[in-house]
Design a protein around this motif. Structure first.
Motif, PDB file in Angstrom:
ATOM      1  N   GLU A 240      -2.534  59.110  12.174  1.00 18.25           N
ATOM      2  CA  GLU A 240      -1.578  60.110  12.338  1.00 18.25           C
ATOM      3  C   GLU A 240      -1.794  60.896  11.078  1.00 18.25           C
ATOM      4  O   GLU A 240      -1.645  62.694  10.977  1.00 18.25           O
ATOM      5  CB  GLU A 240      -0.026  59.852  12.562  1.00 18.25           C
ATOM      6  CG  GLU A 240       0.189  59.614  13.618  1.00 18.25           C
ATOM      7  CD  GLU A 240      -0.014  57.492  13.430  1.00 18.25           C
ATOM      8  OE1 GLU A 240      -0.957  56.777  13.361  1.00 18.25           O
ATOM      9  OE2 GLU A 240       0.824  56.846  14.444  1.00 18.25           O
ATOM     10  N   GLY A 243      -6.564  58.861   8.536  1.00 15.74           N
ATOM     11  CA  GLY A 243      -7.319  57.727   8.596  1.00 15.74           C
ATOM     12  C   GLY A 243      -7.150  58.006   7.287  1.00 15.74           C
ATOM     13  O   GLY A 243      -6.071  57.365   6.210  1.00 15.74           O
ATOM     14  N   THR A 301       5.965  56.456   9.341  1.00 15.69           N
ATOM     15  CA  THR A 301       4.941  55.724   9.906  1.00 15.69           C
ATOM     16  C   THR A 301       4.903  54.448  10.509  1.00 15.69           C
ATOM     17  O   THR A 301       4.476  53.583  10.888  1.00 15.69           O
ATOM     18  CB  THR A 301       4.130  55.532   8.337  1.00 15.69           C
ATOM     19  OG1 THR A 301       4.959  54.628   7.348  1.00 15.69           O
ATOM     20  CG2 THR A 301       4.067  56.207   8.115  1.00 15.69           C
ATOM     21  N   LYS A 423      -9.035  44.589  13.016  1.00 13.39           N
ATOM     22  CA  LYS A 423      -7.733  44.420  12.241  1.00 13.39           C
ATOM     23  C   LYS A 423      -7.594  43.113  13.199  1.00 13.39           C
ATOM     24  O   LYS A 423      -7.633  42.522  13.846  1.00 13.39           O
ATOM     25  CB  LYS A 423      -7.044  45.514  12.673  1.00 13.39           C
ATOM     26  CG  LYS A 423      -6.928  46.781  12.183  1.00 13.39           C
ATOM     27  CD  LYS A 423      -5.460  47.513  12.817  1.00 13.39           C
ATOM     28  CE  LYS A 423      -7.053  49.113  12.385  1.00 13.39           C
ATOM     29  NZ  LYS A 423      -4.526  49.822  11.476  1.00 13.39           N
TER      30      LYS A 423
HETATM   31  O1  DLL Z   1      -5.717  51.976  10.126  1.00 10.68           O
HETATM   32  C1  DLL Z   1      -6.036  54.134   9.339  1.00 10.68           C
HETATM   33  C2  DLL Z   1      -7.127  52.735   8.052  1.00 10.68           C
HETATM   34  C3  DLL Z   1      -8.803  53.011   8.270  1.00 10.68           C
HETATM   35  C4  DLL Z   1      -6.768  52.746   6.619  1.00 10.68           C
HETATM   36  C5  DLL Z   1      -9.061  52.395   7.592  1.00 10.68           C
HETATM   37  C6  DLL Z   1      -7.574  52.085   5.856  1.00 10.68           C
HETATM   38  C7  DLL Z   1      -8.990  51.820   5.876  1.00 10.68           C
HETATM   39  P1  DLL Z   1      -4.251  53.112  12.480  1.00 10.68           P
HETATM   40  O2  DLL Z   1      -5.262  52.191  12.974  1.00 10.68           O
HETATM   41  O3  DLL Z   1      -3.610  54.710  12.906  1.00 10.68           O
HETATM   42  O4  DLL Z   1      -5.492  53.559  11.339  1.00 10.68           O
HETATM   43  O5  DLL Z   1      -3.455  52.288  11.428  1.00 10.68           O
HETATM   44  C8  DLL Z   1      -2.243  52.254  10.513  1.00 10.68           C
HETATM   45  O6  DLL Z   1      -2.308  50.507   9.781  1.00 10.68           O
HETATM   46  O7  DLL Z   1       0.549  52.127   9.636  1.00 10.68           O
HETATM   47  C9  DLL Z   1      -0.511  50.813   8.718  1.00 10.68           C
HETATM   48  O8  DLL Z   1       0.100  49.803   9.467  1.00 10.68           O
HETATM   49  C10 DLL Z   1      -1.417  49.870   8.385  1.00 10.68           C
HETATM   50  N1  DLL Z   1      -2.380  50.355   7.219  1.00 10.68           N
HETATM   51  C11 DLL Z   1      -3.217  50.934   7.509  1.00 10.68           C
HETATM   52  N2  DLL Z   1      -3.794  50.607   5.666  1.00 10.68           N
HETATM   53  C12 DLL Z   1      -3.065  49.631   5.417  1.00 10.68           C
HETATM   54  C13 DLL Z   1      -2.813  48.616   4.201  1.00 10.68           C
HETATM   55  C14 DLL Z   1      -6.116  52.584   9.938  1.00 10.68           C
HETATM   56  N3  DLL Z   1      -3.862  48.952   2.891  1.00 10.68           N
HETATM   57  C15 DLL Z   1      -1.731  51.538  10.419  1.00 10.68           C
HETATM   58  N4  DLL Z   1      -1.891  47.286   4.124  1.00 10.68           N
HETATM   59  C16 DLL Z   1      -0.505  51.738   9.623  1.00 10.68           C
HETATM   60  C17 DLL Z   1      -1.305  47.897   4.556  1.00 10.68           C
HETATM   61  C18 DLL Z   1      -2.041  49.377   6.541  1.00 10.68           C
HETATM   62  N5  DLL Z   1      -1.257  47.719   6.415  1.00 10.68           N
END
Ligand code: DLL
Length: 433
Positions: A240, A243, A301, A423
């Motif tokens: 949202e 990324g 979030t 994930k």
């Molecule tokens: O996960 C974007 C991303 C990609 C971040 C690669 C970092 C690396 P979404 O699939 O939309 O985007 O999921 C977002 O993942 O609201 C958190 O709950 C969780 N999240 C993302 N980064 C972290 C982190 C990507 N470093 C959702 N630690 C977010 C914990 C994380 N949770």
């Protein structure tokens, strides 16, 4: 020596950051009011107009946007530019409901790439590095984001995407990759596989990893650092808000700097919506200051987090967020007690178990049950019932003192729990079915 990708912004004095945010916020609110009827209606319902927003101090007058709003507005309702100005979409996996689609103009992609380039530079990356991007490519933002950042830094980029572990290791060794970008659970799996192949940390060319997209504990960081012989840096973001790259870790490795020239972060009480002061835990809310196509204001979030304005030894002046503790929607309430999967992970890793576990929650006779399936390492694996019972007891005690709850612990053989290339799936909550 600390390196910056855009030092004039990353180390700018607080007053300068604040002045920039004031200016961008006023413009952005006007842009959204003029082009997003859905949000304009939310503002009207709250009795706010763009004239009421003169600086960041007025931010709290604005209504929140939730995932529910994005689903209602699906697919084009939050779009703030003509579709012909958009050059790409990405999308969430839709595991908790309907997918969300995020739109990007070329300007949006450019600033997103800059954010990821800052993260790679903070992890020590330069144009001398070989950066293996093992996040998924496609609708998921991980691959595209780090790929763009890696190009900007000038690394030799290996856009291998996730999966096919054998090929990952072959490229990593043959091309002497120095930076690895993937989820922490996949990094742990790659480490485990390389160890099994007899590779020791000093034979692995990697020096740094940029891991995010899911919650991971400090203990997991230590374990990955040891197996791969690297420094492991956290990176945060969500579809949202573009990324990955909304926030990233620096050499201090104790929290992620939020790119405040593009995003304003707030922490709110998830029940009342009240803004909480620095240092207090609550739900993280983001306002995107200069995104054109999908400019969310005060987006909730659901991540549970703490902010800190303490000065950082790296010299960056942007506010830091702690590792998100979990999500308000993956926080389990078991027999009335709040449980985050990350707390369970901490107990397991502290007792020497690998980060391969699954949490199974059910309801039997109106009572919640918590079963933690824990994988043993090959060294722990044994036929001795006495030893297994002792191990189980130690885990049950550890979990009780962390959670205040009695869990059932099942020890399973090495390699039983399915590995994830993206994930990890940590929780199976059968109560919802
Ligand atoms: O996960 C974007 C991303 C990609 C971040 C690669 C970092 C690396 P979404 O699939 O939309 O985007 O999921 C977002 O993942 O609201 C958190 O709950 C969780 N999240 C993302 N980064 C972290 C982190 C990507 N470093 C959702 N630690 C977010 C914990 C994380 N949770």
């Amino acid at each position: 020596m600390e390196r910056y990708y855009q030092p004039e912004i990353e180390t700018a004095p607080r007053e300068k950051i604040r002045a920039l945010q004031d200016e961008l916020l006023v413009k952005q609110v006007r842009h959204v009011w003029d082009h997003v009827p859905y949000y304009r209606k939310l503002m009207e319902e709250k009795g706010v107009t763009p004239d009421d927003i003169r600086s960041v101090d007025d931010l709290r007058k604005l209504p929140f946007i939730s995932k529910h709003d994005l689903r209602e507005a699906y697919p084009y309702g939050m779009l703030a530019v003509p579709l012909k100005d958009c050059v790409r979409i990405h999308s969430t996996s839709g595991t908790t409901g309907k997918r969300v689609i995020a739109f990007y103009t070329q300007h949006d992609i450019d600033l997103w790439d800059d954010c990821c380039a800052r993260a790679i530079t903070a992890a020590g990356g330069t144009d001398e590095d070989v950066c293996q991007v093992s996040y998924g490519f496609g609708l998921f933002t991980g691959g595209a984001g780090l790929n763009g950042g890696s190009h900007k830094v000038g690394c030799l980029t290996v856009p291998i995407s996730s999966g096919n572990t054998e090929r990952q290791i072959m490229f990593l060794m043959d091309l002497k990759a120095t930076i690895l970008c993937c989820t922490p659970s996949y990094a742990a799996y790659l480490g485990e596989s390389m160890k099994e192949m007899g590779l020791t940390p000093d034979q692995i060319p990697l020096k740094a990893g940029i891991f995010g997209a899911e919650a991971w504990s400090e203990e997991m960081r230590q374990s990955i650092q040891e197996t791969l012989g690297i420094k492991a840096y956290d990176i945060y973001g969500l579809t949202e808000t573009s990324g990955p790259g909304v926030a990233f870790e620096c050499s201090a490795q104790n929290g992620m700097h939020i790119n405040e020239d593009h995003f304003i972060a707030e922490i709110i009480d998830p029940d009342t919506g009240e803004v909480l002061p620095d240092g207090q835990e609550g739900e993280l809310v983001f306002t995107a200051l200069d995104k054109e196509a999908f400019p969310l204001l005060r987006y909730r979030t659901r991540d549970v987090c703490v902010l800190s304005h303490e000065p950082c030894p790296c010299g960056r002046t942007h506010v830091k967020m702690c590792k998100p503790r979990g999500r308000t929607d993956d926080m389990l309430i078991i027999r009335g007690v709040n449980v985050f999967p990350s707390q369970i992970e901490t107990v397991l890793l502290n007792l020497g178990y690998p980060a391969n576990y699954q949490i199974i929650v059910d309801r039997v006779n109106n009572t919640d049950t918590l079963d933690v399936q824990v994988e043993m390492t090959p060294e722990m694996f044994t036929d001795s019932l006495a030893e297994i019972t002792a191990r189980q007891k130690q885990l049950v005690d550890g979990l009780r003192s962390m959670l205040g709850l009695t869990a059932k612990v099942t020890l399973v053989a090495p390699k039983t729990i399915t590995r994830s290339e993206g994930k990890a799936v940590r929780v199976i909550d059968k109560r919802k079915i």
